[in-house]
Design an enzyme around this catalytic site. Sequence first.
Site, PDB file in Angstrom:
ATOM      1  N   GLY A  51      29.235 -34.776  52.494  1.00 27.35           N
ATOM      2  CA  GLY A  51      29.575 -36.302  52.421  1.00 27.35           C
ATOM      3  C   GLY A  51      30.865 -36.629  53.246  1.00 27.35           C
ATOM      4  O   GLY A  51      30.923 -36.249  54.453  1.00 27.35           O
ATOM      5  N   GLU A  74      31.446 -24.969  45.566  1.00 24.65           N
ATOM      6  CA  GLU A  74      30.031 -24.651  46.139  1.00 24.65           C
ATOM      7  C   GLU A  74      29.814 -23.081  45.777  1.00 24.65           C
ATOM      8  O   GLU A  74      30.637 -22.439  45.367  1.00 24.65           O
ATOM      9  CB  GLU A  74      30.409 -24.463  47.674  1.00 24.65           C
ATOM     10  CG  GLU A  74      30.562 -26.107  47.868  1.00 24.65           C
ATOM     11  CD  GLU A  74      29.519 -27.149  47.876  1.00 24.65           C
ATOM     12  OE1 GLU A  74      28.303 -27.005  47.467  1.00 24.65           O
ATOM     13  OE2 GLU A  74      29.757 -28.349  48.070  1.00 24.65           O
ATOM     14  N   ALA A 139      32.979 -35.821  44.085  1.00 24.16           N
ATOM     15  CA  ALA A 139      31.774 -36.566  43.274  1.00 24.16           C
ATOM     16  C   ALA A 139      31.307 -35.633  42.586  1.00 24.16           C
ATOM     17  O   ALA A 139      30.561 -34.487  42.883  1.00 24.16           O
ATOM     18  CB  ALA A 139      30.716 -37.123  44.396  1.00 24.16           C
ATOM     19  N   TYR A 224      33.503 -47.171  46.508  1.00 24.49           N
ATOM     20  CA  TYR A 224      32.291 -48.020  46.883  1.00 24.49           C
ATOM     21  C   TYR A 224      32.289 -49.356  45.961  1.00 24.49           C
ATOM     22  O   TYR A 224      32.740 -49.550  44.875  1.00 24.49           O
ATOM     23  CB  TYR A 224      30.945 -47.289  46.732  1.00 24.49           C
ATOM     24  CG  TYR A 224      29.882 -48.319  46.941  1.00 24.49           C
ATOM     25  CD1 TYR A 224      29.682 -48.640  48.327  1.00 24.49           C
ATOM     26  CD2 TYR A 224      28.893 -48.714  46.175  1.00 24.49           C
ATOM     27  CE1 TYR A 224      28.498 -49.211  48.872  1.00 24.49           C
ATOM     28  CE2 TYR A 224      27.753 -49.629  46.471  1.00 24.49           C
ATOM     29  CZ  TYR A 224      27.592 -49.793  47.950  1.00 24.49           C
ATOM     30  OH  TYR A 224      26.594 -50.629  48.382  1.00 24.49           O
ATOM     31  N   TYR A 234      25.986 -50.823  39.815  1.00 21.26           N
ATOM     32  CA  TYR A 234      27.222 -50.349  40.454  1.00 21.26           C
ATOM     33  C   TYR A 234      28.442 -50.848  39.946  1.00 21.26           C
ATOM     34  O   TYR A 234      29.297 -50.296  39.149  1.00 21.26           O
ATOM     35  CB  TYR A 234      26.943 -50.089  41.921  1.00 21.26           C
ATOM     36  CG  TYR A 234      28.115 -49.112  42.510  1.00 21.26           C
ATOM     37  CD1 TYR A 234      27.669 -47.968  42.605  1.00 21.26           C
ATOM     38  CD2 TYR A 234      29.302 -49.196  42.426  1.00 21.26           C
ATOM     39  CE1 TYR A 234      28.249 -46.759  43.119  1.00 21.26           C
ATOM     40  CE2 TYR A 234      30.146 -48.268  42.893  1.00 21.26           C
ATOM     41  CZ  TYR A 234      29.503 -47.011  43.227  1.00 21.26           C
ATOM     42  OH  TYR A 234      30.518 -45.981  43.663  1.00 21.26           O
ATOM     43  N   THR A 275      23.654 -39.149  50.177  1.00 26.89           N
ATOM     44  CA  THR A 275      24.414 -37.959  49.855  1.00 26.89           C
ATOM     45  C   THR A 275      23.885 -37.492  48.592  1.00 26.89           C
ATOM     46  O   THR A 275      23.037 -38.041  47.882  1.00 26.89           O
ATOM     47  CB  THR A 275      25.967 -38.092  49.584  1.00 26.89           C
ATOM     48  OG1 THR A 275      26.086 -39.189  48.449  1.00 26.89           O
ATOM     49  CG2 THR A 275      26.837 -38.911  50.825  1.00 26.89           C
TER      50      THR A 275
HETATM   51  P1  NAD Z   1      29.186 -35.244  48.124  1.00 25.82           P
HETATM   52  O1  NAD Z   1      28.448 -34.831  46.953  1.00 25.82           O
HETATM   53  O2  NAD Z   1      28.726 -35.154  49.114  1.00 25.82           O
HETATM   54  O3  NAD Z   1      30.617 -34.476  48.193  1.00 25.82           O
HETATM   55  C1  NAD Z   1      31.405 -34.177  46.834  1.00 25.82           C
HETATM   56  C2  NAD Z   1      32.248 -33.150  47.239  1.00 25.82           C
HETATM   57  O4  NAD Z   1      32.973 -32.808  46.136  1.00 25.82           O
HETATM   58  C3  NAD Z   1      31.798 -31.841  47.647  1.00 25.82           C
HETATM   59  O5  NAD Z   1      32.647 -31.088  48.622  1.00 25.82           O
HETATM   60  C4  NAD Z   1      31.847 -31.121  46.260  1.00 25.82           C
HETATM   61  O6  NAD Z   1      31.979 -29.564  46.584  1.00 25.82           O
HETATM   62  C5  NAD Z   1      32.972 -31.338  45.631  1.00 25.82           C
HETATM   63  N1  NAD Z   1      33.332 -31.159  44.189  1.00 25.82           N
HETATM   64  C6  NAD Z   1      32.427 -31.636  43.344  1.00 25.82           C
HETATM   65  N2  NAD Z   1      33.006 -31.237  42.075  1.00 25.82           N
HETATM   66  C7  NAD Z   1      34.049 -30.611  42.412  1.00 25.82           C
HETATM   67  C8  NAD Z   1      35.018 -29.917  41.518  1.00 25.82           C
HETATM   68  N3  NAD Z   1      35.072 -29.824  40.284  1.00 25.82           N
HETATM   69  N4  NAD Z   1      36.114 -29.164  42.012  1.00 25.82           N
HETATM   70  C9  NAD Z   1      36.226 -29.108  43.771  1.00 25.82           C
HETATM   71  N5  NAD Z   1      35.267 -29.887  44.306  1.00 25.82           N
HETATM   72  C10 NAD Z   1      34.117 -30.444  43.764  1.00 25.82           C
HETATM   73  O7  NAD Z   1      29.586 -36.885  47.715  1.00 25.82           O
HETATM   74  P2  NAD Z   1      30.043 -38.078  48.431  1.00 25.82           P
HETATM   75  O8  NAD Z   1      28.849 -39.126  48.568  1.00 25.82           O
HETATM   76  O9  NAD Z   1      30.793 -37.629  49.797  1.00 25.82           O
HETATM   77  O10 NAD Z   1      31.257 -38.644  47.576  1.00 25.82           O
HETATM   78  C11 NAD Z   1      32.294 -38.424  47.995  1.00 25.82           C
HETATM   79  C12 NAD Z   1      33.361 -39.766  47.292  1.00 25.82           C
HETATM   80  O11 NAD Z   1      32.781 -40.934  48.231  1.00 25.82           O
HETATM   81  C13 NAD Z   1      33.074 -40.027  45.843  1.00 25.82           C
HETATM   82  O12 NAD Z   1      34.022 -40.716  45.303  1.00 25.82           O
HETATM   83  C14 NAD Z   1      32.037 -41.427  46.181  1.00 25.82           C
HETATM   84  O13 NAD Z   1      31.949 -42.400  45.153  1.00 25.82           O
HETATM   85  C15 NAD Z   1      32.507 -41.931  47.374  1.00 25.82           C
HETATM   86  N6  NAD Z   1      31.591 -42.975  48.060  1.00 25.82           N
HETATM   87  C16 NAD Z   1      30.212 -42.337  48.317  1.00 25.82           C
HETATM   88  C17 NAD Z   1      29.303 -43.311  48.885  1.00 25.82           C
HETATM   89  C18 NAD Z   1      27.932 -43.156  49.110  1.00 25.82           C
HETATM   90  O14 NAD Z   1      27.285 -43.867  49.250  1.00 25.82           O
HETATM   91  N7  NAD Z   1      27.570 -41.843  48.990  1.00 25.82           N
HETATM   92  C19 NAD Z   1      29.699 -44.602  49.407  1.00 25.82           C
HETATM   93  C20 NAD Z   1      31.013 -45.050  49.320  1.00 25.82           C
HETATM   94  C21 NAD Z   1      31.895 -44.133  48.512  1.00 25.82           C
HETATM   95 NA    NA Z   2      33.110 -35.455  50.136  1.00 29.46          NA
END
Ligand code: NAD
Ligand code: NA
Length: 396
Positions: A51, A74, A139, A224, A234, A275
């Site tokens: 992500g 992971e 996340a 977001y 949301y 994602t």
């Molecule tokens: P994602 O699932 O692609 O990535 C999440 C990451 O967190 C991964 O690298 C995972 O291994 C890691 N992770 C999860 N739990 C963990 C833990 N306990 N210890 C260590 N690592 C851990 O998610 P994403 O969509 O990239 O989300 C990342 C941020 O971006 C979040 O805060 C999300 O709210 C925000 N965001 C997402 C969107 C969207 O539309 N997807 C939009 C805006 C903001």
């Molecule tokens: Na991420």
Amino acid sequence: MIITPQLTGNIARSCHPIGCRQALQKQIDYVKSQGALNAPKRVLILGASSGFGLAARVALTFAGGADTLGVSFERGPSQKGVGSAGWYNNCFFKQAAEKEGRKAINVIGDAFQPTLQTQVVEQIKQAFGQVDMVIYSLATGRRDIAATGESFRSVLKTTGEPVEGYTVNLETAALEWTKIPTATSEETTHTTKVMGGEGWQEWIDALLEADALAPGAQTLAFSYLGPDLSAPVYRFGTIGVAKEHLHATANHLNEQLNTAIGGSAYPVVAKALVTKASVFIPVMSVYLALLMKKMKAKGSHEGCIEQCYRLFASKGAGATAILDEDRQLRLDDWELDDALQAEIAQIYPTITPENFKQLTDFNGYRHDFMALNGFELEGVDYQAEVDMEAMAALKP
Ligand code: NAD
Ligand code: NA
């Protein structure tokens, strides 16, 4: 072994390592085709394996020449399966970065645990001395507190009146009518514990304490907000309350860092994207598939990598960040375009299980999800055997 996609609802049960490598390479090629970035050179990324966290890491390394330490949760290949896409993203990222002479350290484990924080801080001191930037991009649905034995789970519910609407089911490629109930106040508190700013604050405290942040260091967290259309699920949902906490934490961290090292903190409000995490948010999926159709038509569609490149290239992150009056860096500017949202608000109520494939970019939405797990990528031979012994020998 020949690896095929396996979906249960909106969960991918398999991933294709070679496809993951190809998806990563596409991100690397994209940032290299853009101009070089003037960005921080030593960066800690929490949530680095997929992500937004992975995209930021790719942009900083391959367009900015940064050395990075990435933390993620992971699993590698085992008797149980091929492992997670994020595992392979970590392994192949490291290979590609090292080929260019960049340091790329991966730490796999639970970022909420103080023992892991201590280990990472020590590695930073050893490998980089200090870091110039910390990116918070976790996340997850769960946070365990070792000291007290507490375990918090996040839920995706509303804090207002119950909401109903269609949600995409990726397995059946159909829309399902879903009801989103009102969260209890305990559920909202627990979601905030998991997805709010407490974990971010703990990291910055630990890094400051150890003198591991360079003078002027910045920290940012992805967030977001979204349009009024998705607000009941949301912004006024449990996740929105957690994000409010995250934004409040940014303001607190900003003062703390400014006083301690002349540093700063701010949330980065990104656009909605497919994602691993976002496909679970009910109702959002239909909005997102419609958004994709309209943004592609306007030529303003972006994925994580385009967003993260723009973050450093034209929004000043790492240099003079351009913030709005609430101290938020806005990457959702193109999503929230008034004319675009007016058009979406008009079409959204007319979407049905019969017409959604025409009215929305369902195919693009589904494709992006498959690609997250290494499937449907151009240039990958999916009929070919994947050498699982070679995959098992990869090191994150
Ligand atoms: P994602 O699932 O692609 O990535 C999440 C990451 O967190 C991964 O690298 C995972 O291994 C890691 N992770 C999860 N739990 C963990 C833990 N306990 N210890 C260590 N690592 C851990 O998610 P994403 O969509 O990239 O989300 C990342 C941020 O971006 C979040 O805060 C999300 O709210 C925000 N965001 C997402 C969107 C969207 O539309 N997807 C939009 C805006 C903001
Ligand atoms: Na991420």
